[in-house]
Design a protein around this motif. Structure first.
Motif, PDB file in Angstrom:
ATOM      1  N   SER A  47      44.138  47.748  37.847  1.00 17.74           N
ATOM      2  CA  SER A  47      44.062  47.320  39.247  1.00 17.74           C
ATOM      3  C   SER A  47      43.421  45.943  39.359  1.00 17.74           C
ATOM      4  O   SER A  47      43.801  45.146  40.223  1.00 17.74           O
ATOM      5  CB  SER A  47      43.299  48.347  40.092  1.00 17.74           C
ATOM      6  N   MET A  48      42.471  45.639  38.484  1.00 19.72           N
ATOM      7  CA  MET A  48      41.846  44.306  38.490  1.00 19.72           C
ATOM      8  C   MET A  48      42.866  43.242  38.083  1.00 19.72           C
ATOM      9  O   MET A  48      42.917  42.166  38.667  1.00 19.72           O
ATOM     10  CB  MET A  48      40.650  44.262  37.545  1.00 19.72           C
ATOM     11  N   GLU A  54      49.399  39.886  41.390  1.00 21.57           N
ATOM     12  CA  GLU A  54      50.126  40.117  42.635  1.00 21.57           C
ATOM     13  C   GLU A  54      49.712  39.167  43.763  1.00 21.57           C
ATOM     14  O   GLU A  54      50.430  39.038  44.747  1.00 21.57           O
ATOM     15  CB  GLU A  54      49.918  41.566  43.111  1.00 21.57           C
ATOM     16  N   ASN A  55      48.561  38.532  43.617  1.00 19.85           N
ATOM     17  CA  ASN A  55      48.051  37.710  44.714  1.00 19.85           C
ATOM     18  C   ASN A  55      47.749  36.309  44.190  1.00 19.85           C
ATOM     19  O   ASN A  55      46.746  36.086  43.519  1.00 19.85           O
ATOM     20  CB  ASN A  55      46.789  38.366  45.299  1.00 19.85           C
ATOM     21  N   GLU A  57      46.732  33.754  45.717  1.00 23.93           N
ATOM     22  CA  GLU A  57      45.498  33.204  46.289  1.00 23.93           C
ATOM     23  C   GLU A  57      44.292  33.586  45.416  1.00 23.93           C
ATOM     24  O   GLU A  57      43.418  32.760  45.153  1.00 23.93           O
ATOM     25  CB  GLU A  57      45.308  33.736  47.710  1.00 23.93           C
ATOM     26  N   VAL A  58      44.265  34.837  44.958  1.00 22.64           N
ATOM     27  CA  VAL A  58      43.175  35.287  44.081  1.00 22.64           C
ATOM     28  C   VAL A  58      43.270  34.587  42.731  1.00 22.64           C
ATOM     29  O   VAL A  58      42.247  34.172  42.169  1.00 22.64           O
ATOM     30  CB  VAL A  58      43.184  36.824  43.916  1.00 22.64           C
ATOM     31  N   ALA A  59      44.483  34.432  42.221  1.00 22.49           N
ATOM     32  CA  ALA A  59      44.668  33.727  40.949  1.00 22.49           C
ATOM     33  C   ALA A  59      44.188  32.285  41.064  1.00 22.49           C
ATOM     34  O   ALA A  59      43.491  31.778  40.167  1.00 22.49           O
ATOM     35  CB  ALA A  59      46.127  33.771  40.521  1.00 22.49           C
ATOM     36  N   ALA A  60      44.516  31.629  42.169  1.00 20.62           N
ATOM     37  CA  ALA A  60      44.067  30.249  42.378  1.00 20.62           C
ATOM     38  C   ALA A  60      42.544  30.180  42.488  1.00 20.62           C
ATOM     39  O   ALA A  60      41.911  29.261  41.953  1.00 20.62           O
ATOM     40  CB  ALA A  60      44.710  29.667  43.642  1.00 20.62           C
ATOM     41  N   LEU A  61      41.966  31.161  43.146  1.00 21.72           N
ATOM     42  CA  LEU A  61      40.504  31.201  43.270  1.00 21.72           C
ATOM     43  C   LEU A  61      39.853  31.374  41.900  1.00 21.72           C
ATOM     44  O   LEU A  61      38.862  30.709  41.587  1.00 21.72           O
ATOM     45  CB  LEU A  61      40.083  32.342  44.200  1.00 21.72           C
ATOM     46  N   LYS A  62      40.433  32.215  41.070  1.00 18.59           N
ATOM     47  CA  LYS A  62      39.881  32.416  39.714  1.00 18.59           C
ATOM     48  C   LYS A  62      39.904  31.108  38.928  1.00 18.59           C
ATOM     49  O   LYS A  62      38.933  30.768  38.246  1.00 18.59           O
ATOM     50  CB  LYS A  62      40.660  33.505  38.979  1.00 18.59           C
TER      51      LYS A  62
END
Length: 150
Positions: A47-48, A54-55, A57-62
């Motif tokens: 899930s992590m 899947e997102n 935006e989260v990948a870019a934030l990472k």
């Protein structure tokens, strides 16, 4: 021999067989619990990864965190700390399962080795400083030892 002696011997043998069967059932139940614990950990880990895959935006934030943690906005920092919190939650869950003997030592070592590098990241260090007391005392001690061993 009297009939009472035969009955007592049969009863004693039945008692011994019952204990052997109970021991067998306990061992089987432990194996089932270990398997379920491994599946739970894998699902949490998946899930992590899914959040990142899947997102975008989260990948870019990472990626942004890796390049410049101090340059994050307050919202970005809060979101990423929540992400890191989930990682520490999974790590603590694996730690507790190991302590309870519900995952194999080799499985625990693999989980621990995969999460230990998290402690080298600025975001994780900042998170841990602020939030360590939200975790069990035993897990806190474990993290302190991991930090010392780096």
């Amino acid at each position: 021999m009297k009939i009472n002696e035969y009955i007592n011997m049969i009863a004693a043998l039945a008692g011994i067989l019952s204990l052997v069967f109970v021991g067998y059932q306990i061992r089987q139940n432990t194996r089932v619990l270990q398997s379920q614990s491994n599946i739970d950990l894998l699902l949490a880990s998946f899930s992590m990864r899914e959040v990142i895959t899947e997102n975008s935006e989260v990948a870019a934030l990472k990626i942004k965190v890796q390049n410049n943690y101090t340059g994050l906005s307050e919202i970005e920092r809060t979101r990423y700390e929540a992400f890191v919190s989930r990682k520490f939650d999974i790590w603590e869950h694996a730690f507790k399962l190991n302590t309870a003997g519900l995952i194999a030592p080799s499985m625990w070592q693999a989980w621990n080795n995969s999460y230990t590098p998290l402690l080298k990241k600025t975001a994780a260090k900042e998170f841990w400083k602020k939030n360590q007391f939200g975790f069990s005392e035993d897990f806190q001690k474990h993290i302190v030892l991991e930090i010392r061993n780096q």
